[in-house]
Scaffold this motif. Sequence first.
Motif, PDB file in Angstrom:
ATOM      1  N   GLU A 134      -0.301  -2.961  -0.271  1.00 10.94           N
ATOM      2  CA  GLU A 134      -1.310  -2.805  -1.328  1.00 10.94           C
ATOM      3  C   GLU A 134      -2.179  -1.577  -1.070  1.00 10.94           C
ATOM      4  O   GLU A 134      -2.479  -0.801  -1.992  1.00 10.94           O
ATOM      5  N   LEU A 135      -2.585  -1.380   0.178  1.00 14.78           N
ATOM      6  CA  LEU A 135      -3.428  -0.234   0.525  1.00 14.78           C
ATOM      7  C   LEU A 135      -2.677   1.083   0.357  1.00 14.78           C
ATOM      8  O   LEU A 135      -3.239   2.064  -0.154  1.00 14.78           O
ATOM      9  N   LEU A 136      -1.428   1.122   0.775  1.00 19.70           N
ATOM     10  CA  LEU A 136      -0.634   2.341   0.606  1.00 19.70           C
ATOM     11  C   LEU A 136      -0.490   2.687  -0.870  1.00 19.70           C
ATOM     12  O   LEU A 136      -0.566   3.859  -1.257  1.00 19.70           O
ATOM     13  N   HIS A 137      -0.298   1.670  -1.695  1.00 21.51           N
ATOM     14  CA  HIS A 137      -0.213   1.907  -3.137  1.00 21.51           C
ATOM     15  C   HIS A 137      -1.533   2.473  -3.663  1.00 21.51           C
ATOM     16  O   HIS A 137      -1.541   3.379  -4.508  1.00 21.51           O
ATOM     17  N   GLY A 140      -1.780   6.120  -3.083  1.00 20.29           N
ATOM     18  CA  GLY A 140      -0.714   6.925  -3.651  1.00 20.29           C
ATOM     19  C   GLY A 140       0.496   7.133  -2.772  1.00 20.29           C
ATOM     20  O   GLY A 140       1.210   8.141  -2.925  1.00 20.29           O
ATOM     21  N   LEU A 141       0.779   6.201  -1.867  1.00 19.61           N
ATOM     22  CA  LEU A 141       1.961   6.290  -1.009  1.00 19.61           C
ATOM     23  C   LEU A 141       2.855   5.079  -1.247  1.00 19.61           C
ATOM     24  O   LEU A 141       2.351   3.970  -1.450  1.00 19.61           O
ATOM     25  N   PRO A 142       4.185   5.244  -1.220  1.00 18.28           N
ATOM     26  CA  PRO A 142       5.074   4.091  -1.379  1.00 18.28           C
ATOM     27  C   PRO A 142       4.986   3.159  -0.179  1.00 18.28           C
ATOM     28  O   PRO A 142       4.747   3.600   0.961  1.00 18.28           O
ATOM     29  N   ALA A 143       5.174   1.875  -0.411  1.00 12.49           N
ATOM     30  CA  ALA A 143       5.072   0.877   0.661  1.00 12.49           C
ATOM     31  C   ALA A 143       6.068   1.151   1.783  1.00 12.49           C
ATOM     32  O   ALA A 143       5.813   0.811   2.942  1.00 12.49           O
ATOM     33  N   ALA A 144       7.187   1.791   1.458  1.00 14.13           N
ATOM     34  CA  ALA A 144       8.213   2.067   2.465  1.00 14.13           C
ATOM     35  C   ALA A 144       7.706   3.006   3.560  1.00 14.13           C
ATOM     36  O   ALA A 144       8.242   3.017   4.681  1.00 14.13           O
ATOM     37  N   ARG A 145       6.661   3.773   3.269  1.00 15.68           N
ATOM     38  CA  ARG A 145       6.137   4.691   4.281  1.00 15.68           C
ATOM     39  C   ARG A 145       5.452   3.948   5.421  1.00 15.68           C
ATOM     40  O   ARG A 145       5.107   4.554   6.446  1.00 15.68           O
TER      41      ARG A 145
END
Length: 323
Positions: A134-137, A140-145
């Motif tokens: 949720e925080l990565l989203h 602006g970063l994909p969760a896969a990162r």
Amino acid sequence: MTRPLLQVRDLHVTYGSGPDAVPAVRGVDLDLARGRKLGVAGESGCGKSTLALALLRLLPPSARISGRILLDGEDVLTMRWGRLRAVRWAGASLVFQGAMHSLNAVHRIGDQIAEPILLHRRATPAQARERVAELLHQVGLPAARARAYPHELSGGQRQRVMIAMALACDPRLIVADEPTTALDVMIQAQILRLVEQLVVDQDIGLLMISHDLAVLAETCDRLAVMYAGRVVEEGPAGAVHTAARHPYGQALAAAFPRVGDPASRRAPRGLPGDPPDPAALPPGCAFHPRCPVSLPGCTTDDPVLTGVVDHRAACVHAKGGPA
């Protein structure tokens, strides 16, 4: 009136003691409300980072602190260790300048973001992973990162990770110390827009520190200009940037060339010399040795913040408007 989220009153920070004592912060007063952004500007050595670290008592043992730092009415300086530990991350968090110096090179970023969630929220590993995604989203970063190591990310992505870590436990206050200095201008603009939007969406307070007055003026609601450990000017961001009342604020604004102004690009104004050594401050106004409009009284009198409405400056010229 609603009580400010952050109130700093007569804050002093001194390194060492006795004749070798170095005053790094001298009598600073600041207010910051929820959903608002306060910028703190000044050259290197003016006390900005010491102020940021003092807000959460992160200074070394050699530092002596006095005054009051009220976070939602609770004084950080008198908190017991257990309460202070709970306030860090959950009440207030910091975003530092160099992401590579703050991130652990041998741990995946998802694990590093999850660590404060597991410790402070007592979440299960599954809940922590969900919160990390949720925080990565949010930044602006994909969760896969989440499975990436810091060296596998760009500078802008690493700075987004730092912001995600700062938001991990839903703090009420974020202190950002030069968060975009090492980034190129395009990534810098993206990060600043992201931070602005997060402040609005989550109704948090942002205290942002930078040497770049133009960046702060574009990002923040209000600005405080520091010199030799003191706030020498404070007011609305636009007014401080374009109509500074203190000669130092004017010099900071003029030091950066303006787009479309060839003269300022060829010969940007600025200041001769360097800020004074905190251990050997000149008498009177600390700025007078570099001030182009100093008066004889400036060598003996240290002016306090004065001015009209809500734009104040510590200068004998302040009452009459810009010096």
